[in-house]
Design a protein around this motif. Structure first.
Motif, PDB file in Angstrom:
ATOM      1  N   ASP A  69      42.163  33.838  44.827  1.00 28.08           N
ATOM      2  CA  ASP A  69      40.890  33.136  44.647  1.00 28.08           C
ATOM      3  C   ASP A  69      39.683  33.918  45.136  1.00 28.08           C
ATOM      4  O   ASP A  69      38.572  33.370  45.225  1.00 28.08           O
ATOM      5  CB  ASP A  69      40.937  31.766  45.339  1.00 28.08           C
ATOM      6  N   ASP A  70      39.866  35.214  45.454  1.00 26.81           N
ATOM      7  CA  ASP A  70      38.730  36.008  45.952  1.00 26.81           C
ATOM      8  C   ASP A  70      38.163  36.940  44.880  1.00 26.81           C
ATOM      9  O   ASP A  70      37.603  37.988  45.192  1.00 26.81           O
ATOM     10  CB  ASP A  70      39.135  36.799  47.198  1.00 26.81           C
ATOM     11  N   VAL A  71      38.311  36.549  43.609  1.00 24.20           N
ATOM     12  CA  VAL A  71      37.729  37.306  42.496  1.00 24.20           C
ATOM     13  C   VAL A  71      36.703  36.417  41.819  1.00 24.20           C
ATOM     14  O   VAL A  71      36.961  35.235  41.551  1.00 24.20           O
ATOM     15  CB  VAL A  71      38.809  37.737  41.481  1.00 24.20           C
ATOM     16  N   GLY A  72      35.523  36.979  41.513  1.00 24.57           N
ATOM     17  CA  GLY A  72      34.458  36.204  40.894  1.00 24.57           C
ATOM     18  C   GLY A  72      34.865  35.614  39.554  1.00 24.57           C
ATOM     19  O   GLY A  72      35.658  36.201  38.817  1.00 24.57           O
ATOM     20  N   ALA A  73      34.287  34.450  39.238  1.00 20.33           N
ATOM     21  CA  ALA A  73      34.657  33.740  38.009  1.00 20.33           C
ATOM     22  C   ALA A  73      34.350  34.554  36.755  1.00 20.33           C
ATOM     23  O   ALA A  73      35.160  34.597  35.811  1.00 20.33           O
ATOM     24  CB  ALA A  73      33.931  32.396  37.967  1.00 20.33           C
ATOM     25  N   LYS A  74      33.198  35.216  36.730  1.00 17.52           N
ATOM     26  CA  LYS A  74      32.828  36.001  35.542  1.00 17.52           C
ATOM     27  C   LYS A  74      33.756  37.195  35.360  1.00 17.52           C
ATOM     28  O   LYS A  74      34.156  37.520  34.240  1.00 17.52           O
ATOM     29  CB  LYS A  74      31.377  36.464  35.658  1.00 17.52           C
ATOM     30  N   THR A  75      34.090  37.859  36.475  1.00 17.60           N
ATOM     31  CA  THR A  75      35.014  39.002  36.403  1.00 17.60           C
ATOM     32  C   THR A  75      36.380  38.539  35.906  1.00 17.60           C
ATOM     33  O   THR A  75      36.996  39.177  35.041  1.00 17.60           O
ATOM     34  CB  THR A  75      35.155  39.659  37.781  1.00 17.60           C
ATOM     35  N   LYS A  76      36.849  37.427  36.456  1.00 22.00           N
ATOM     36  CA  LYS A  76      38.147  36.893  36.051  1.00 22.00           C
ATOM     37  C   LYS A  76      38.150  36.539  34.575  1.00 22.00           C
ATOM     38  O   LYS A  76      39.104  36.850  33.850  1.00 22.00           O
ATOM     39  CB  LYS A  76      38.480  35.665  36.893  1.00 22.00           C
ATOM     40  N   GLU A  77      37.079  35.924  34.125  1.00 23.17           N
ATOM     41  CA  GLU A  77      36.979  35.528  32.713  1.00 23.17           C
ATOM     42  C   GLU A  77      37.002  36.750  31.800  1.00 23.17           C
ATOM     43  O   GLU A  77      37.668  36.750  30.757  1.00 23.17           O
ATOM     44  CB  GLU A  77      35.699  34.719  32.505  1.00 23.17           C
ATOM     45  N   ARG A  78      36.287  37.814  32.204  1.00 23.76           N
ATOM     46  CA  ARG A  78      36.228  39.025  31.384  1.00 23.76           C
ATOM     47  C   ARG A  78      37.587  39.709  31.307  1.00 23.76           C
ATOM     48  O   ARG A  78      38.030  40.126  30.230  1.00 23.76           O
ATOM     49  CB  ARG A  78      35.183  39.994  31.964  1.00 23.76           C
ATOM     50  N   VAL A  79      38.271  39.801  32.440  1.00 22.38           N
ATOM     51  CA  VAL A  79      39.582  40.455  32.461  1.00 22.38           C
ATOM     52  C   VAL A  79      40.602  39.660  31.649  1.00 22.38           C
ATOM     53  O   VAL A  79      41.375  40.232  30.867  1.00 22.38           O
ATOM     54  CB  VAL A  79      40.068  40.633  33.914  1.00 22.38           C
ATOM     55  N   LEU A  80      40.602  38.345  31.798  1.00 20.81           N
ATOM     56  CA  LEU A  80      41.550  37.507  31.053  1.00 20.81           C
ATOM     57  C   LEU A  80      41.299  37.598  29.553  1.00 20.81           C
ATOM     58  O   LEU A  80      42.241  37.587  28.747  1.00 20.81           O
ATOM     59  CB  LEU A  80      41.459  36.053  31.520  1.00 20.81           C
ATOM     60  N   ALA A  81      40.026  37.699  29.156  1.00 19.42           N
ATOM     61  CA  ALA A  81      39.691  37.826  27.735  1.00 19.42           C
ATOM     62  C   ALA A  81      40.231  39.138  27.169  1.00 19.42           C
ATOM     63  O   ALA A  81      40.759  39.186  26.042  1.00 19.42           O
ATOM     64  CB  ALA A  81      38.181  37.729  27.545  1.00 19.42           C
ATOM     65  N   ILE A  82      40.111  40.216  27.950  1.00 22.40           N
ATOM     66  CA  ILE A  82      40.627  41.517  27.507  1.00 22.40           C
ATOM     67  C   ILE A  82      42.150  41.486  27.409  1.00 22.40           C
ATOM     68  O   ILE A  82      42.745  42.016  26.458  1.00 22.40           O
ATOM     69  CB  ILE A  82      40.155  42.631  28.468  1.00 22.40           C
ATOM     70  N   MET A  83      42.799  40.859  28.376  1.00 20.69           N
ATOM     71  CA  MET A  83      44.246  40.744  28.350  1.00 20.69           C
ATOM     72  C   MET A  83      44.698  39.973  27.108  1.00 20.69           C
ATOM     73  O   MET A  83      45.668  40.351  26.435  1.00 20.69           O
ATOM     74  CB  MET A  83      44.733  40.039  29.623  1.00 20.69           C
ATOM     75  N   LYS A  84      43.990  38.893  26.796  1.00 24.12           N
ATOM     76  CA  LYS A  84      44.349  38.092  25.621  1.00 24.12           C
ATOM     77  C   LYS A  84      44.107  38.875  24.339  1.00 24.12           C
ATOM     78  O   LYS A  84      44.939  38.851  23.416  1.00 24.12           O
ATOM     79  CB  LYS A  84      43.531  36.796  25.619  1.00 24.12           C
ATOM     80  N   GLU A  85      42.988  39.584  24.268  1.00 22.80           N
ATOM     81  CA  GLU A  85      42.633  40.355  23.071  1.00 22.80           C
ATOM     82  C   GLU A  85      43.684  41.422  22.757  1.00 22.80           C
ATOM     83  O   GLU A  85      44.025  41.663  21.596  1.00 22.80           O
ATOM     84  CB  GLU A  85      41.264  41.010  23.274  1.00 22.80           C
ATOM     85  N   HIS A  86      44.234  42.019  23.785  1.00 23.65           N
ATOM     86  CA  HIS A  86      45.199  43.109  23.603  1.00 23.65           C
ATOM     87  C   HIS A  86      46.651  42.637  23.746  1.00 23.65           C
ATOM     88  O   HIS A  86      47.572  43.471  23.750  1.00 23.65           O
ATOM     89  CB  HIS A  86      44.899  44.240  24.587  1.00 23.65           C
TER      90      HIS A  86
END
Length: 342
Positions: free
Chosen positions: A27-44
């Motif tokens: 829980d120590d990762v910012g929401a925007k960073t988490k959202e961006r990383v998860l989107a990239i993981m889903k895209e690939h």
């Protein structure tokens, strides 16, 4: 080719450590960073390694299954098959796999469940109760491994148990015989060392006494919860000079065996001997006559065992004991019509 954490981190412009934290729900990762990383993981189409997640969280997502004692050594009693099936499904939905421990070295000095639980790093254990339980079972109970017992009372620091109210099972059987008009009651138990069987007998006897129903010592015989022992127990009971006109067997399998013995006997007809079993296994409704039984909610026992164990693993509840209410299922072997049998 599947992507790596390093490649995901490069695309997202973050460190590999940040990607790892997001994968493992820190829980120590910012929401925007988490959202961006998860989107990239889903895209690939990136799917994190299950083993890597478990290692990072210091969990294995594995639950040990211990069939304790002799009675369950073959894993083949239909009551426990249905309970464990429901448990497996519920734990599977929570992301756990089951690891079955062998007890072929029954009561041997090297039978050490705790050592094996620690070796495989199980997150918790379900213990299915039997008779002549190996002492090593209680080493697991006393440890810091979360445990849930089914038909066995566990009292360790991270243990709980669930079972049907066995006194009530006996009470329901005796009450049905009373309502049916039966006055002389026999009993087929699961062994004198079985606490489950003894509790059902206690409830049966208490209720029989309250309604002034006759029970004689020679009308109480023992089996082992399986069909053939019920057959042999009823044959033994039928050798008495005077007979009961109703018999409660503490498992459906024994009740089915007992009815077979009555059918083969020349002393009494099946219509003259009321029979009640316990469990409500599938076969109970298909035998002739269909078996009156005290139903245990096997699906609920399995699911509740899973929910309780999962909550103990995550520290949401402490150990406790739960008893579920049984239900009388009336069929032709002991119908509800009141009739006096002399």
């Amino acid at each position: 080719m599947s992507m790596t954490i390093k490649e995901i981190a490069k695309l997202a412009g973050v460190s590999q450590a940040t990607v790892s934290k997001i994968i493992n729900n820190y829980d120590d990762v910012g929401a925007k960073t988490k959202e961006r990383v998860l989107a990239i993981m889903k895209e690939h189409g990136y799917r994190p390694s299950y083993a890597a997640q478990s290692l990072a969280k210091k969990v294995t997502r594995v639950i040990g299954v211990i069939y304790a004692g002799k009675i369950n050594a073959n894993f083949n009693h239909p009551f426990f098959v249905e309970v464990v099936s429901a448990f497996k499904k519920a734990m599977g939905l929570e992301g756990y796999d089951l690891l079955f421990f062998s007890n072929e070295q029954f009561h041997q000095e090297d039978e050490d469940y705790l050592a094996r639980c620690q070796h495989y790093r199980v997150d918790g254990c379900i213990v299915i109760g039997g008779e002549e339980v190996e002492p090593s079972v209680y080493d697991v109970d006393k440890s810091d491994i979360p445990c849930i017992g089914v038909d066995i009372r566990l009292s360790g620091p991270k243990s709980a148990y669930i079972m049907t109210d066995n006194l009530q099972i006996g009470t329901l059987a005796a009450e049905q015989f009373y309502m049916n008009g039966s006055r002389r009651l026999g009993f087929i138990g699961g062994g004198s060392a079985s606490h489950i069987s003894n509790e059902r007998l206690e409830g049966f006897q208490q209720t029989a006494r309250s309604y002034r129903l006759e029970m004689r010592k020679e009308w109480t015989v023992q089996g082992d919860f399986f069909e053939e022992s019920g057959f042999e127990a009823m044959k033994e009971l039928l050798q008495n000079d005077e007979l009961p006109n109703a018999v409660f067997a503490v498992s459906d399998l024994m009740a089915i065996g007992a009815m077979r013995a009555v059918k083969e006997s020349e002393r009494v007809r099946i219509e003259e001997m009321a029979v009640i079993g316990c469990d409500d296994i599938i076969a109970a409704r298909h035998v002739e006559p269909p078996l009156t039984t005290v139903r245990q909610d096997k699906e609920k026992i399995g699911r509740m065992a899973a929910y309780m164990l999962n909550d103990m693993i995550h520290g949401r509840i402490e150990g406790t004991g739960v008893k579920l209410d049984p239900e009388l299922i009336v069929r032709s072997s002991c119908g509800s019509k009141r009739r006096y049998v002399t």
